[in-house]
Structure formats: C-alpha cells, structure tokens
Design an enzyme around this catalytic site. Structure first.
Site, PDB file in Angstrom:
ATOM      1  N   THR A 251       0.277   1.978 -12.862  1.00 55.48           N
ATOM      2  CA  THR A 251      -0.468   1.571 -11.667  1.00 55.48           C
ATOM      3  C   THR A 251       0.206   0.363 -11.009  1.00 55.48           C
ATOM      4  O   THR A 251       0.307   0.280  -9.781  1.00 55.48           O
ATOM      5  CB  THR A 251      -1.928   1.233 -12.016  1.00 55.48           C
ATOM      6  OG1 THR A 251      -2.521   2.347 -12.701  1.00 55.48           O
ATOM      7  CG2 THR A 251      -2.743   0.953 -10.758  1.00 55.48           C
TER       8      THR A 251
ATOM      9  N   ASP B 240      -2.723  -6.858 -12.532  1.00 52.27           N
ATOM     10  CA  ASP B 240      -2.308  -6.002 -13.639  1.00 52.27           C
ATOM     11  C   ASP B 240      -3.301  -4.859 -13.802  1.00 52.27           C
ATOM     12  O   ASP B 240      -4.421  -4.914 -13.281  1.00 52.27           O
ATOM     13  CB  ASP B 240      -2.223  -6.822 -14.930  1.00 52.27           C
ATOM     14  CG  ASP B 240      -1.297  -6.197 -15.973  1.00 52.27           C
ATOM     15  OD1 ASP B 240      -0.787  -5.078 -15.728  1.00 52.27           O
ATOM     16  OD2 ASP B 240      -1.081  -6.824 -17.021  1.00 52.27           O
TER      17      ASP B 240
ATOM     18  N   ASP C  57      -5.811  -0.349 -19.769  1.00 48.36           N
ATOM     19  CA  ASP C  57      -5.958   0.945 -20.422  1.00 48.36           C
ATOM     20  C   ASP C  57      -7.430   1.332 -20.502  1.00 48.36           C
ATOM     21  O   ASP C  57      -7.776   2.510 -20.528  1.00 48.36           O
ATOM     22  CB  ASP C  57      -5.341   0.893 -21.820  1.00 48.36           C
ATOM     23  CG  ASP C  57      -3.850   0.597 -21.764  1.00 48.36           C
ATOM     24  OD1 ASP C  57      -3.129   1.354 -21.095  1.00 48.36           O
ATOM     25  OD2 ASP C  57      -3.421  -0.403 -22.361  1.00 48.36           O
TER      26      ASP C  57
ATOM     27  N   LYS D 201      -5.740  -3.730 -23.187  1.00 48.98           N
ATOM     28  CA  LYS D 201      -4.438  -3.632 -22.545  1.00 48.98           C
ATOM     29  C   LYS D 201      -3.366  -3.551 -23.628  1.00 48.98           C
ATOM     30  O   LYS D 201      -3.632  -3.839 -24.784  1.00 48.98           O
ATOM     31  CB  LYS D 201      -4.191  -4.857 -21.645  1.00 48.98           C
ATOM     32  CG  LYS D 201      -5.154  -4.921 -20.463  1.00 48.98           C
ATOM     33  CD  LYS D 201      -5.028  -6.210 -19.648  1.00 48.98           C
ATOM     34  CE  LYS D 201      -3.621  -6.540 -19.253  1.00 48.98           C
ATOM     35  NZ  LYS D 201      -2.962  -5.433 -18.499  1.00 48.98           N
ATOM     36  N   GLY D 202      -2.172  -3.154 -23.223  1.00 47.66           N
ATOM     37  CA  GLY D 202      -1.068  -3.112 -24.180  1.00 47.66           C
ATOM     38  C   GLY D 202      -0.498  -1.741 -24.418  1.00 47.66           C
ATOM     39  O   GLY D 202       0.356  -1.569 -25.298  1.00 47.66           O
ATOM     40  N   GLY D 203      -0.944  -0.752 -23.628  1.00 48.16           N
ATOM     41  CA  GLY D 203      -0.374   0.579 -23.771  1.00 48.16           C
ATOM     42  C   GLY D 203       1.122   0.581 -23.510  1.00 48.16           C
ATOM     43  O   GLY D 203       1.869   1.375 -24.083  1.00 48.16           O
ATOM     44  N   GLY D 204       1.569  -0.340 -22.655  1.00 49.70           N
ATOM     45  CA  GLY D 204       2.995  -0.473 -22.379  1.00 49.70           C
ATOM     46  C   GLY D 204       3.695  -1.476 -23.283  1.00 49.70           C
ATOM     47  O   GLY D 204       4.902  -1.696 -23.173  1.00 49.70           O
TER      48      GLY D 204
ATOM     49  N   GLU E 265       1.367 -10.547 -21.006  1.00 50.56           N
ATOM     50  CA  GLU E 265       0.272 -10.365 -20.051  1.00 50.56           C
ATOM     51  C   GLU E 265      -0.829 -11.388 -20.297  1.00 50.56           C
ATOM     52  O   GLU E 265      -1.376 -11.970 -19.357  1.00 50.56           O
ATOM     53  CB  GLU E 265      -0.286  -8.945 -20.178  1.00 50.56           C
ATOM     54  CG  GLU E 265       0.665  -7.871 -19.661  1.00 50.56           C
ATOM     55  CD  GLU E 265       0.235  -6.466 -19.992  1.00 50.56           C
ATOM     56  OE1 GLU E 265       0.807  -5.526 -19.413  1.00 50.56           O
ATOM     57  OE2 GLU E 265      -0.666  -6.286 -20.839  1.00 50.56           O
TER      58      GLU E 265
END
Length: 230
Positions: free
Chosen positions: A40, A90, A93, A103-106, A112
């Site tokens: 995104t 930002d 997820d 968060k943190g899928g990437g 972050e």
C-alpha cells in the site's frame, strides 16, 4: 483469486491517492516525512513523487523503501540527523478500531516502530481487508529476534499458547530473524506489547499499541474512503 487481488490493488491505490490529498495539506517545504514499507505504501510513494517539491525529503523504514524513494527522486535523510518528523505514513497487516495494529509482514517492524515514536502524527493507510472487527490476532504476530535467541523466544511463545514459525530465508535490515506467531490470542494489546518486548532476545514485536496510529484512512469497496481517529 485474480479478481480479488485486482480489487484489493484498486483499494490500495484509492487510499494512497486519498492519503496524499490529506498529507499535502499538512506538510511544507521545511518538513521531512516518515515513509513506511509495504504494497500500500508503494502506491503512496508513487503519489508522493508528484509533490516532492512540497517537502524537504523523507526517512524510510526499510532499504526497500529507500530504493523506491530514491528511484522517484525523493531526498533521503538519516533519522539520527533529526529530532522529530511532521508525519509518518505507513500501512498495517491488521488494525482495530482503537487504531492498534499488527505490522511487520514486510519485516521492517523495528524501524517502523522507531520512526513512529518520533512522528507528530502517525497515519495508517489500509484497505478494508485489514480491519479487525474484534481483537487483533487473525494475522500472525511478527517478532524480530536476535538470531541466537530464536529457540529461546520460540519456547516463551509456545508456553503462552502461540505457534512460532521462523520466517524462512529472511533476514531483517538489522541482521535479525523474524518469528511469526500463529494462533496467538491478543486481548490487552498494550500490556501484551510490553510483555513481549521484555522477553530476552526480542528486539521488538509487530504489535503497535503503545504507539498506535493517530488516524486511519481506509478504502472500502462499498463506502469509498473512511476516516478513523483524530
């Protein structure tokens, strides 16, 4: 499946355009902004590139984002040179109505979290599939761990009822590993975040509750854009 992905990408593009129309009204040529990581955010960076004369530059949450910002001619800054950021944009997820997030899928969760901590305003951009109607936890919880502590931390989570899985063939920009914790019940997210971050060997977890988003801009297929938060 293809049509679902197309629809989701359209929503991501929609929310990126909306986020840029909002952000351009709060930034100036004196500002440096924080930019997150993810699919995104990739759409947002494309929109941001059309307004790069409106701000000084950006701090990126990952090497991937640095490359994309540089490709679009956006100047990069080191966070150590700054005291605060005007705004941080930002994705998530998973996000709930209190604007706590997973968060943190990437794999960029630590950077972050650092950028979020020094930003005056944290704007989460997401499509409707990321909204948690009840408690967070449908998406596995990423936890960044020091490599030597992988087994130790895994046992902590198994004792708590979770199912930790080491993310294969992945090393974070900080040189660490990611454990994705499946089947993990999250109720009091603030206390849970504190407790996880106190486990020896954990760098940080992907639970963003202590410093959640200030605003959620969400794209929906039926109602268009929705705003949550301040």
């Amino acid at each position: 499946m293809v049509s679902f992905m197309k629809k989701q990408n359209e929503l991501k593009k929609m929310v990126a355009v909306e986020a840029m129309s909002f952000v351009k009204n709060i930034i100036s040529k004196k500002n440096i902004i924080g930019v997150g990581t993810g699919s995104t955010v990739d759409y947002f960076i494309e929109e941001l590139s059309h307004f790069k004369e409106n701000f000084l530059g950006a701090v990126a949450s990952s090497k991937r984002t640095e490359l994309l910002l540089s490709k679009h001619g956006i100047k990069l800054f080191d966070l150590n040179e700054l005291t605060e950021l005007e705004v941080y944009i930002d994705g998530a997820d998973e996000v709930d109505y209190s604007l706590s997030m997973i968060k943190g899928g990437g794999g960029a969760l630590t950077r972050e979290k650092i950028i979020a901590s020094v930003s005056k305003e944290f704007i989460c951009i997401a499509d409707e599939s990321k909204l948690a109607e009840n408690n967070l936890g449908k998406f596995p919880l990423p936890v960044e761990v020091i490599p030597m502590a992988t087994s130790v931390v895994s046992r902590f989570f198994m004792d708590l009822g979770g199912s930790p899985i080491l993310r294969k063939n992945f090393v974070t920009d900080n040189g660490n590993y990611i454990l994705d914790i499946h089947n993990f019940k999250i109720e009091n997210s603030v206390d849970m975040e504190k407790n996880i971050n106190n486990i020896p060997g954990v760098v940080t977890c992907g639970l963003f509750a202590i410093r959640g988003a200030d605003k959620l801009i969400m794209a929906t297929s039926r109602s268009g854009i929705k705003y949550f938060g301040k």
